[in-house]
Design a protein around this motif. Structure first.
Motif, mmCIF file in Angstrom:
data_model
loop_
_atom_site.group_PDB
_atom_site.id
_atom_site.type_symbol
_atom_site.label_atom_id
_atom_site.label_comp_id
_atom_site.label_asym_id
_atom_site.label_seq_id
_atom_site.Cartn_x
_atom_site.Cartn_y
_atom_site.Cartn_z
ATOM 1 N N GLU A 1 0.816 -1.219 0.000
ATOM 2 C CA GLU A 1 0.000 0.000 0.000
ATOM 3 C C GLU A 1 0.848 1.268 0.000
ATOM 4 O O GLU A 1 0.378 2.333 -0.392
ATOM 5 N N ARG A 2 2.091 1.162 0.402
ATOM 6 C CA ARG A 2 2.988 2.324 0.449
ATOM 7 C C ARG A 2 3.995 2.330 -0.698
ATOM 8 O O ARG A 2 4.930 3.119 -0.711
ATOM 9 N N GLY A 3 3.815 1.443 -1.657
ATOM 10 C CA GLY A 3 4.664 1.448 -2.844
ATOM 11 C C GLY A 3 5.982 0.730 -2.693
ATOM 12 O O GLY A 3 6.847 0.844 -3.556
ATOM 13 N N LEU A 4 6.175 -0.002 -1.610
ATOM 14 C CA LEU A 4 7.421 -0.734 -1.416
ATOM 15 C C LEU A 4 7.419 -2.089 -2.113
ATOM 16 O O LEU A 4 8.466 -2.680 -2.342
ATOM 17 N N LEU A 5 6.234 -2.578 -2.459
ATOM 18 C CA LEU A 5 6.081 -3.850 -3.164
ATOM 19 C C LEU A 5 5.065 -3.673 -4.280
ATOM 20 O O LEU A 5 4.174 -2.853 -4.175
ATOM 21 N N GLY A 6 5.179 -4.471 -5.303
ATOM 22 C CA GLY A 6 4.176 -4.467 -6.355
ATOM 23 C C GLY A 6 4.611 -3.722 -7.598
ATOM 24 O O GLY A 6 5.619 -3.017 -7.610
ATOM 25 N N GLU A 7 3.828 -3.862 -8.620
ATOM 26 C CA GLU A 7 4.152 -3.303 -9.926
ATOM 27 C C GLU A 7 4.174 -1.784 -9.945
ATOM 28 O O GLU A 7 4.901 -1.188 -10.723
ATOM 29 N N SER A 8 3.379 -1.128 -9.117
ATOM 30 C CA SER A 8 3.292 0.328 -9.159
ATOM 31 C C SER A 8 4.333 1.019 -8.280
ATOM 32 O O SER A 8 4.347 2.223 -8.162
ATOM 33 N N ALA A 9 5.199 0.266 -7.682
ATOM 34 C CA ALA A 9 6.179 0.845 -6.762
ATOM 35 C C ALA A 9 7.210 1.688 -7.505
ATOM 36 O O ALA A 9 7.602 1.393 -8.625
ATOM 37 N N VAL A 10 7.646 2.730 -6.858
ATOM 38 C CA VAL A 10 8.728 3.551 -7.378
ATOM 39 C C VAL A 10 10.009 2.733 -7.244
ATOM 40 O O VAL A 10 10.292 2.172 -6.185
ATOM 41 N N GLU A 11 10.781 2.641 -8.308
ATOM 42 C CA GLU A 11 11.956 1.765 -8.322
ATOM 43 C C GLU A 11 12.925 2.045 -7.167
ATOM 44 O O GLU A 11 13.489 1.122 -6.607
ATOM 45 N N TYR A 12 13.109 3.297 -6.818
ATOM 46 C CA TYR A 12 14.051 3.609 -5.745
ATOM 47 C C TYR A 12 13.681 2.879 -4.469
ATOM 48 O O TYR A 12 14.532 2.331 -3.785
ATOM 49 N N TYR A 13 12.408 2.874 -4.148
ATOM 50 C CA TYR A 13 11.972 2.265 -2.904
ATOM 51 C C TYR A 13 11.954 0.742 -2.983
ATOM 52 O O TYR A 13 12.005 0.058 -1.970
ATOM 53 N N ARG A 14 11.843 0.199 -4.165
ATOM 54 C CA ARG A 14 11.875 -1.249 -4.327
ATOM 55 C C ARG A 14 13.308 -1.760 -4.337
ATOM 56 O O ARG A 14 13.549 -2.936 -4.220
ATOM 57 N N ASP A 15 14.230 -0.863 -4.500
ATOM 58 C CA ASP A 15 15.629 -1.222 -4.611
ATOM 59 C C ASP A 15 16.094 -1.923 -3.334
ATOM 60 O O ASP A 15 15.957 -1.408 -2.232
#
Length: 126
Positions: A37-51
């Motif tokens: 829900e905060r963009g850390l996981l999933g397709e819509s996440a901002v790459e920086y935060y998924r890094d």
């Protein structure tokens, strides 16, 4: 929106993921949902935060807070820091397509028969 506890009570999080702890008190899936829900996981996440590097740096921040709590014998801080480290590790595992529980089981299999001795409060393997 219902709280995570309310969602768990109605079975929202009991999706056969292997993470539901009976009784509804805790499960790893709650953390994964929160992270998604905060963009850390999933397709819509901002790459920086998924890094993975960014999440690893977050873990180091939390470990620093853990060290501070140990140094100052802060029981509440210790509890909070251990929990924060666990949350970051759950997210880090999910970002890499793993389940935290599988990582724990893997580590357990590595250490369960380990031999060694206790020195200065630390177990040192042979």
């Amino acid at each position: 929106m219902k709280s995570y506890d309310e969602r768990d009570e109605i079975g929202y999080l009991d999706d056969n993921s292997g993470y539901h702890w009976h009784g509804g008190k805790w499960n790893y899936r709650r953390v994964e949902l929160w992270a998604k829900e905060r963009g850390l996981l999933g397709e819509s996440a901002v790459e920086y935060y998924r890094d993975t590097k960014a999440q690893t740096l977050k873990l180091m921040e939390e470990v620093g807070e853990l060290a501070h709590a140990v140094a100052y014998r802060d029981e509440q801080g210790l509890k909070d820091s251990i929990g924060d480290c666990a949350v970051v590790l759950i997210i880090l595992a999910a970002q890499n397509g793993m389940k935290f529980e599988d990582c724990l089981n893997y580590a357990w299999d590595e250490i369960k028969n380990r031999q060694g001795k206790l020195e200065d409060g630390l177990f040192k393997k042979d």
